[in-house]
Scaffold this active site. Sequence first.
Site, PDB file in Angstrom:
ATOM      1  CB  SER A  62       2.646  11.808  15.363  1.00  0.00           C
ATOM      2  OG  SER A  62       1.566  11.530  14.523  1.00  0.00           O
TER       3      SER A  62
ATOM      4  NE  ARG B   6      -6.764   4.608  19.606  1.00  0.00           N
ATOM      5  CZ  ARG B   6      -5.657   5.302  19.800  1.00  0.00           C
ATOM      6  NH1 ARG B   6      -5.461   6.424  19.109  1.00  0.00           N
ATOM      7  NH2 ARG B   6      -4.744   4.910  20.639  1.00  0.00           N
TER       8      ARG B   6
ATOM      9  CG  ASP C 124       5.944   6.375  10.477  1.00  0.00           C
ATOM     10  OD1 ASP C 124       4.791   6.192  10.039  1.00  0.00           O
ATOM     11  OD2 ASP C 124       6.264   7.375  11.153  1.00  0.00           O
TER      12      ASP C 124
ATOM     13  CG  HIS D  38       3.169   7.064  13.182  1.00  0.00           C
ATOM     14  ND1 HIS D  38       4.022   8.022  12.674  1.00  0.00           N
ATOM     15  CD2 HIS D  38       2.260   7.731  13.933  1.00  0.00           C
ATOM     16  CE1 HIS D  38       3.638   9.215  13.108  1.00  0.00           C
ATOM     17  NE2 HIS D  38       2.588   9.073  13.879  1.00  0.00           N
ATOM     18  CG  ASP D  39       1.825   3.785  17.892  1.00  0.00           C
ATOM     19  OD1 ASP D  39       1.645   4.997  17.631  1.00  0.00           O
ATOM     20  OD2 ASP D  39       0.940   3.068  18.374  1.00  0.00           O
TER      21      ASP D  39
END
Lengths: 403, 403
Positions: A175, A245, A340, A373-374
């Site tokens: 990232s 967040r 992702d 993505h994580d």
Amino acid sequence: MAPSSSPIATVAAASDPQGRDSLGAALADRPLPGFRLTLDAPLQLDSGGSLAPVTVAYQTYGTLNAARSNAVLVCHALTGDQFVAEASPITGKPGWWEGMVGPGLPIDTNRFFVICVNVLGGCIGTTGPRDVDPRTGKPYGLSFPVITVGDMVRSQRALIDHLGIDQLFCVIGGSMGGMQVLQWAAMYPDRVFCAVPIAAAVRHSAQNIAFHEVGRQAIMADPEWCGGDYLAQGRQPSRGLSVARMTAHITYLSEQALHRKFGRNLQDRERLTFGFDADFQVESYLRYQGRTFVDRFDANSYLYITRAMDYFDLARDFGSVSAAFKGTRTRFCVVSFTSDWLFPTRESRAIVQALNAVAANVSFVELVSDKGHDAFLLDEPEFLAVMRGFIDGCAEHRGLARA
Amino acid sequence: MAPSSSPIATVAAASDPQGRDSLGAALADRPLPGFRLTLDAPLQLDSGGSLAPVTVAYQTYGTLNAARSNAVLVCHALTGDQFVAEASPITGKPGWWEGMVGPGLPIDTNRFFVICVNVLGGCIGTTGPRDVDPRTGKPYGLSFPVITVGDMVRSQRALIDHLGIDQLFCVIGGSMGGMQVLQWAAMYPDRVFCAVPIAAAVRHSAQNIAFHEVGRQAIMADPEWCGGDYLAQGRQPSRGLSVARMTAHITYLSEQALHRKFGRNLQDRERLTFGFDADFQVESYLRYQGRTFVDRFDANSYLYITRAMDYFDLARDFGSVSAAFKGTRTRFCVVSFTSDWLFPTRESRAIVQALNAVAANVSFVELVSDKGHDAFLLDEPEFLAVMRGFIDGCAEHRGLARA
């Protein structure tokens, strides 16, 4: 070899008259593990100005060999920190890459000297907007200069110089960490033997800028943000930061991952309440993500670091992406994950195409994962195997002894 | 035939001592075009309670034929209204489906009698949380009952009864409008000759619930929201509502559409400002979307209507999705768009599969578009052609005269 900077650092708590600065409270008067280096010279910034003093907080694992050739720089993502392979001193939770970095792991700390630096503009020891501006004696707040990924990398280079390392064996990160990897390879090609940008891009997309802007607006809309001056006023824009967040967190997961994890399951109840409580587990989970984030992150840091990501654009800085890598001898391994959607595979392909256009040494892996993505933070076996293979192969080329 | 309810309605302005209620100001003492019907009986709600009085605001185009067989009910999406084919009296902007509904258009007002109803819980004339609770003399705020898509449809059915229409020729709508279409077909199969759910789903996904939850949290985090009591206090949670809208707006577009529209273009400047102004056009655009939304929408309505969408789940209500449509004689045309990631094609396929499982008459079209979820609101030629074909074909089966 032990670095010469101070081995134990204490992060000063910002003024906290009303006890609202949870991050300050978490760090106050508690020794922050790891090291801190205050740079000798002002840091020249892409904005044209300079910043001084700059303190760089970092952590290391393993031992630097005599040739100083086994250093791996791990670059963290937006809300990461330098505690790659140990519990966070802020949250007590495991390090963010404990499956990747450690003895016998792909980034083997029996073999490599691993360095991880809290980014410039951050809030875990490296100079950022929550630090005191020596000119005023008050926290910088919005008077902190807007910084770039290039500035982050420049501050890291000063540390690497200080450690006497001519060439990093590897620079790796996902990232925003991957952006730093690319920036390192572009700015200092001779100082990077191999580079692993994971789930990254050569520039931040319009959609990603848009999501960041929503987060920033959520923070700045919170009256407790006080125009960025909340620390001096003993306040904290917790609700705005929490909403920021929550939005971001959705983008880190895939639709499939959210569905598998939560679906439409209800939270501790058998039926809908016909109200605005968190009926669904996914709501409860998101609220938790928002709530806990404000205890470990500074709202202004969030503004500055998201801005740095938005500004990232190798083509703008170097004329073209290929120009950024012209003549490079660095070996690249570009990694993406199928699910992702924040940094989709096509972004990684753009990196690969630019590297191919200058006949760089590049391999590319798109890993099948439904975790979004994580995925780069998770113990995905195929991912770990690919990393092990590439790193071991490069180490052999570099003539590094096996552990 | 003219409906018998009041032809011109005036929406009462909520109390607005400080002039902050822009929606109230926009509607105040101005005649709202269209019609209003106050239901005779309390509306029974899925929550178990009931609501009275309920006023339903609606607009019509074209003429109901003698057999009352040519009525098309258009269902609007989350932030839509009843002004399908004419300028919005709130914003002055063109009706939201002017390319679809009108003389000679796919939903031909020379041939069909088109009805569009502001949804229950809305803020453009139909009873919602900004209306005055007769028990207290104050706006409902959070004392308004949580409503469902089923409740919306039940209120619409009361109107259709009132208009003396036994069977709607067609029920059509996109997004939440598509949910209403499915609910109509499931609850009142004999009253729907053909049904067109566009960019819809049989239940709201975990990711979509998550995005809605972020929006709600943004609104409720705004101190001006006052626990939902902002109207009585002469305040308005503009900043929270604006952030909610910004987040949602990203989900209505595709990454490609954002990239094509804005890319990384700068807004009225030649270089980065190294600040937090809207450097990028996409930031400026999003801020505008947020800012203008608060002038046309009520924050509590946003909470209630997003909640209704989250609660939508045909399988829960009917045992299974197929059970919802068992024995149906309605003709369905299910439509999705390739770049829609909010209601992706797989959600439409789930509708089709459930209909196939009960041998329903269903056609399915996935349209190629890079415009994302909002494609259903745009003049996409292939979409319009498909709609014209299906509607004309059904009209022939129904024996409706050509225009």
